[in-house]
Design a protein around this motif. Structure first.
Motif, PDB file in Angstrom:
ATOM      1  N   LYS A 192       0.850  -1.196   0.000  1.00  0.00           N
ATOM      2  CA  LYS A 192       0.000   0.000   0.000  1.00  0.00           C
ATOM      3  C   LYS A 192       0.883   1.242   0.000  1.00  0.00           C
ATOM      4  CE  LYS A 192      -3.595  -2.434   2.594  1.00  0.00           C
ATOM      5  NZ  LYS A 192      -4.423  -2.466   3.842  1.00  0.00           N
ATOM      6  N   THR A 193       1.464   1.520  -1.160  1.00  0.00           N
ATOM      7  CA  THR A 193       2.425   2.621  -1.284  1.00  0.00           C
ATOM      8  C   THR A 193       1.975   3.669  -2.301  1.00  0.00           C
ATOM      9  OG1 THR A 193       3.654   1.357  -2.943  1.00  0.00           O
ATOM     10  CG2 THR A 193       4.364   1.131  -0.647  1.00  0.00           C
ATOM     11  N   GLN A 194       0.668   3.776  -2.506  1.00  0.00           N
ATOM     12  CA  GLN A 194       0.178   4.685  -3.537  1.00  0.00           C
ATOM     13  C   GLN A 194       0.516   6.153  -3.266  1.00  0.00           C
ATOM     14  OE1 GLN A 194      -1.588   2.844  -1.480  1.00  0.00           O
ATOM     15  NE2 GLN A 194      -3.486   3.842  -0.776  1.00  0.00           N
ATOM     16  N   PHE A 195       0.671   6.518  -1.997  1.00  0.00           N
ATOM     17  CA  PHE A 195       0.963   7.918  -1.673  1.00  0.00           C
ATOM     18  C   PHE A 195       2.449   8.251  -1.816  1.00  0.00           C
ATOM     19  CE2 PHE A 195      -2.831   7.195   1.263  1.00  0.00           C
ATOM     20  CZ  PHE A 195      -3.733   7.656   0.318  1.00  0.00           C
ATOM     21  N   TRP A 196       3.276   7.236  -2.144  1.00  0.00           N
ATOM     22  CA  TRP A 196       4.701   7.457  -2.333  1.00  0.00           C
ATOM     23  C   TRP A 196       5.094   7.517  -3.812  1.00  0.00           C
ATOM     24  CZ3 TRP A 196       7.991   8.656   1.525  1.00  0.00           C
ATOM     25  CH2 TRP A 196       7.581   8.399   2.839  1.00  0.00           C
ATOM     26  N   GLU A 197       4.116   7.491  -4.698  1.00  0.00           N
ATOM     27  CA  GLU A 197       4.433   7.473  -6.124  1.00  0.00           C
ATOM     28  C   GLU A 197       5.063   8.777  -6.596  1.00  0.00           C
ATOM     29  OE1 GLU A 197       0.813   6.450  -8.033  1.00  0.00           O
ATOM     30  OE2 GLU A 197       0.799   4.353  -7.307  1.00  0.00           O
ATOM     31  N   GLU A 198       4.670   9.911  -6.003  1.00  0.00           N
ATOM     32  CA  GLU A 198       5.230  11.220  -6.368  1.00  0.00           C
ATOM     33  C   GLU A 198       5.670  11.932  -5.088  1.00  0.00           C
ATOM     34  OE1 GLU A 198       5.766  12.337  -9.309  1.00  0.00           O
ATOM     35  OE2 GLU A 198       4.728  10.803 -10.488  1.00  0.00           O
ATOM     36  N   PRO A 199       6.766  11.475  -4.448  1.00  0.00           N
ATOM     37  CA  PRO A 199       7.150  12.039  -3.148  1.00  0.00           C
ATOM     38  C   PRO A 199       7.618  13.492  -3.201  1.00  0.00           C
ATOM     39  CG  PRO A 199       8.856  10.564  -3.956  1.00  0.00           C
ATOM     40  CD  PRO A 199       7.690  10.413  -4.884  1.00  0.00           C
ATOM     41  N   TRP A 200       8.038  13.989  -4.392  1.00  0.00           N
ATOM     42  CA  TRP A 200       8.555  15.363  -4.485  1.00  0.00           C
ATOM     43  C   TRP A 200       7.535  16.318  -5.102  1.00  0.00           C
ATOM     44  CZ3 TRP A 200      12.665  15.654  -1.608  1.00  0.00           C
ATOM     45  CH2 TRP A 200      13.465  14.521  -1.445  1.00  0.00           C
ATOM     46  N   GLU A 201       6.349  15.838  -5.368  1.00  0.00           N
ATOM     47  CA  GLU A 201       5.332  16.699  -5.976  1.00  0.00           C
ATOM     48  C   GLU A 201       4.956  17.853  -5.037  1.00  0.00           C
ATOM     49  OE1 GLU A 201       0.774  16.405  -7.802  1.00  0.00           O
ATOM     50  OE2 GLU A 201       1.757  14.657  -6.907  1.00  0.00           O
ATOM     51  N   LEU A 267      -1.995   8.068   5.138  1.00  0.00           N
ATOM     52  CA  LEU A 267      -2.802   9.250   4.844  1.00  0.00           C
ATOM     53  C   LEU A 267      -2.291   9.955   3.595  1.00  0.00           C
ATOM     54  CD1 LEU A 267      -2.983  10.738   8.473  1.00  0.00           C
ATOM     55  CD2 LEU A 267      -4.633   9.214   7.364  1.00  0.00           C
ATOM     56  N   SER A 268      -3.224  10.419   2.789  1.00  0.00           N
ATOM     57  CA  SER A 268      -2.825  11.213   1.633  1.00  0.00           C
ATOM     58  C   SER A 268      -2.358  12.591   2.099  1.00  0.00           C
ATOM     59  CB  SER A 268      -3.996  11.373   0.664  1.00  0.00           C
ATOM     60  OG  SER A 268      -5.003  12.214   1.227  1.00  0.00           O
ATOM     61  N   LYS A 269      -1.681  13.269   1.204  1.00  0.00           N
ATOM     62  CA  LYS A 269      -1.184  14.611   1.526  1.00  0.00           C
ATOM     63  C   LYS A 269      -2.332  15.529   1.929  1.00  0.00           C
ATOM     64  CE  LYS A 269       1.299  18.417  -0.722  1.00  0.00           C
ATOM     65  NZ  LYS A 269       2.023  18.831  -1.960  1.00  0.00           N
ATOM     66  N   GLN A 270      -3.434  15.467   1.192  1.00  0.00           N
ATOM     67  CA  GLN A 270      -4.565  16.349   1.488  1.00  0.00           C
ATOM     68  C   GLN A 270      -5.239  15.958   2.801  1.00  0.00           C
ATOM     69  OE1 GLN A 270      -5.000  19.046  -0.514  1.00  0.00           O
ATOM     70  NE2 GLN A 270      -6.300  19.702   1.213  1.00  0.00           N
ATOM     71  N   GLU A 271      -5.326  14.674   3.080  1.00  0.00           N
ATOM     72  CA  GLU A 271      -5.915  14.234   4.352  1.00  0.00           C
ATOM     73  C   GLU A 271      -5.115  14.777   5.540  1.00  0.00           C
ATOM     74  OE1 GLU A 271      -8.137   9.948   3.771  1.00  0.00           O
ATOM     75  OE2 GLU A 271      -5.934   9.982   3.635  1.00  0.00           O
ATOM     76  N   MET A 272      -3.802  14.762   5.421  1.00  0.00           N
ATOM     77  CA  MET A 272      -2.976  15.280   6.498  1.00  0.00           C
ATOM     78  C   MET A 272      -3.174  16.778   6.663  1.00  0.00           C
ATOM     79  SD  MET A 272       0.654  13.289   6.607  1.00  0.00           S
ATOM     80  CE  MET A 272       1.055  14.226   8.072  1.00  0.00           C
TER      81      MET A 272
END
Length: 478
Positions: A192-201, A267-272
């Motif tokens: 479950k690494t979907q939120f790490w696909e674009e770590p520098w975005e 948690l997604s970036k927006q959720e945080m």
């Protein structure tokens, strides 16, 4: 007078050396790991713009703390008196700058920190009770006041009790962070690494944003230098002090980075960015019916942090009073429990007063600004004393790279803070400078009216009877 209250060698009254290596490590971890790690990830992420840069800046905070701690190791082993920054600044720069330090920490840093930590504790204790609505403000204030009084009472009665409280809740803090970290890594192991696909975005390229992000992270590391305040109560400080610092800071840094990795995995970036309480949202997404344990763990974490803050702040006031820069009575030691009871009660009252503040978050900014400024000044004192006192015995002498590197780090943060919010920073500086007339009247003015001294003496005698305490035998802090 009980035998425990008397030094076996000369019958003098003084603080006992109760803190061994484990208790010293527990004190540092307990002071540092509190509310910050559960609220700062949002601030770091918002300012940095990406999860990749966030993790780098969290690591930078830990590395900076480790570099700064090297200077404190040298200072703490060559000046083995309680007071930490207060004692070092006084020896290097004299009594006026020393008084401004204790003035700022007396009115701003410690009381506000105690009030904020107690309010966060109250909020997480009440969340499970008020499951469908926010806890009432009056209820949070009441619980916060009760926990401040409770922990102050523990610190009045017995140093060993306070240390045991710190040790127990250290374990609770570690468990809380391990639960979050292990859960996050289990999710990574499950793919479950979907939120790490674009770590520098979304990464920010503005130095001001980096400084703001580091500032949020530095708040979570605040307290790593407070063990030096308790030097006189540490067993074999020339050995215990450096070991405790070198064990605790890397441990804290690893725990913080792993906790953030877990947050960014679940948690997604927006959720945080939208979350009011990141840890609670994390628990609700991962722990199901057991999600209630997260508020409990956070409450335990803040409870231990508050205990350590009360322990350290009361010792600072005690040392300042013993030096003559606060009223003499604050240095009185209870004859049975061997604790600076008046100092503990004094800081309790000031902390309780801060609970009525309506703009506490703005004052937190002042507190963080001052802490960075005075830590930088303390590190500068090491460089100054190398030149002023070249023959001072230094059991541990560190490379000049460490104080110079940390001073550059502090100057960067302070300059960016003044650039970003000059008005609030200047107001904070003005509060600090208000200590100058207080110093002139309260300390520099020696020929006060005789009536003043008579009234003071009567008040001090009343406090001695009330708290069963006496002045500690005169000891040099130089």
């Amino acid at each position: 007078m009980s035998s425990e209250s008397v030094d076996s060698a000369n019958g003098s009254v003084g603080l006992k050396k109760n803190l061994g290596l484990f208790s010293a490590v527990a004190m540092v971890v307990g002071l540092v790991v509190g509310s910050g790690i559960f609220v700062s990830p949002v601030g770091v992420l918002r300012s940095s713009g990406s999860i990749g840069l966030s993790l780098i800046l969290w690591s930078v905070g830990g590395i900076a703390s480790a570099i700064g701690s090297m200077s404190y190791v040298e200072l703490g082993t060559c000046i083995q008196t309680s007071g930490g920054d207060y004692s070092y600044i006084g020896k290097a720069f004299g009594p006026v700058v020393q008084f401004l330090f204790v003035w700022a920490f007396l009115l701003i840093v410690f009381p506000i920190a105690n009030a904020i930590i107690s309010l966060i504790f109250a909020n997480y204790i009440l969340v499970p009770i008020y499951a469908n609505c926010p806890p009432p403000a009056d209820a949070k204030t009441l619980v916060a006041a009760v926990v401040i009084v409770l922990l102050s009472a523990i610190n009045c009665f017995n140093v060993t009790w306070a240390a045991r409280v710190q040790n127990v809740f250290l374990i609770m803090k570690i468990v809380a962070l391990l639960v979050i970290s292990v859960t996050g890594f289990v999710w990574i192991g499950q793919g479950k690494t979907q939120f790490w696909e674009e770590p520098w975005e979304g990464t920010s390229h503005e130095p001001v944003d980096w400084a703001r992000a580091i500032y949020s992270g530095v708040y979570s590391y605040a307290g790593w230098n407070y063990l030096n305040i308790l030097t006189e109560e540490v067993k074999a400080p020339e050995k215990t002090l450096p070991r405790a610092i070198w064990i605790s800071i890397p441990l804290i840094t690893v725990l913080y980075v792993c906790t953030n990795i877990a947050f960014f995995t679940v948690l997604s970036k927006q959720e945080m960015l939208d979350a009011d309480a990141v840890a609670v949202l994390f628990g609700s997404k991962t722990l199901g019916v057991m999600s209630w344990i997260i508020p409990i763990f956070v409450a335990c974490s803040t409870f231990g942090s508050l205990n350590g803050s009360i322990f350290a702040s009361s010792r600072l006031y005690y040392v300042a009073a013993r030096k003559g820069q606060l009223p003499e009575a604050i240095s009185y030691v209870n004859t049975s429990w061997m604790t600076p009871i008046v100092s503990v009660v004094f800081q309790m009252i000031v902390s309780l007063f801060c609970l009525i503040s309506s703009d506490i978050h703005e004052l937190i900014n002042y507190a963080t600004f001052f802490e960075t400024m005075f830590i930088g000044l303390t590190v500068a004192s090491l460089l100054y004393m190398r030149r002023k006192f070249p023959n001072l015995e230094r059991p541990m002498k560190v490379s000049l790279f460490f104080p110079i590197a940390y001073l550059v780090f502090c100057l960067f943060l302070l300059c960016m803070t003044l650039y970003e919010g000059a008005k609030s920073s200047l107001i904070g500086i003005a509060i600090c400078l208000c200590g100058l007339p207080v110093y002139a009247v309260g300390i520099a003015w020696k020929n006060k009216p005789a009536a003043y001294f008579r009234a003071s003496r009567r008040f001090y005698i009343f406090l001695q009877k009330l708290f069963v305490c006496v002045p500690e035998e005169k000891a040099s802090l130089d």
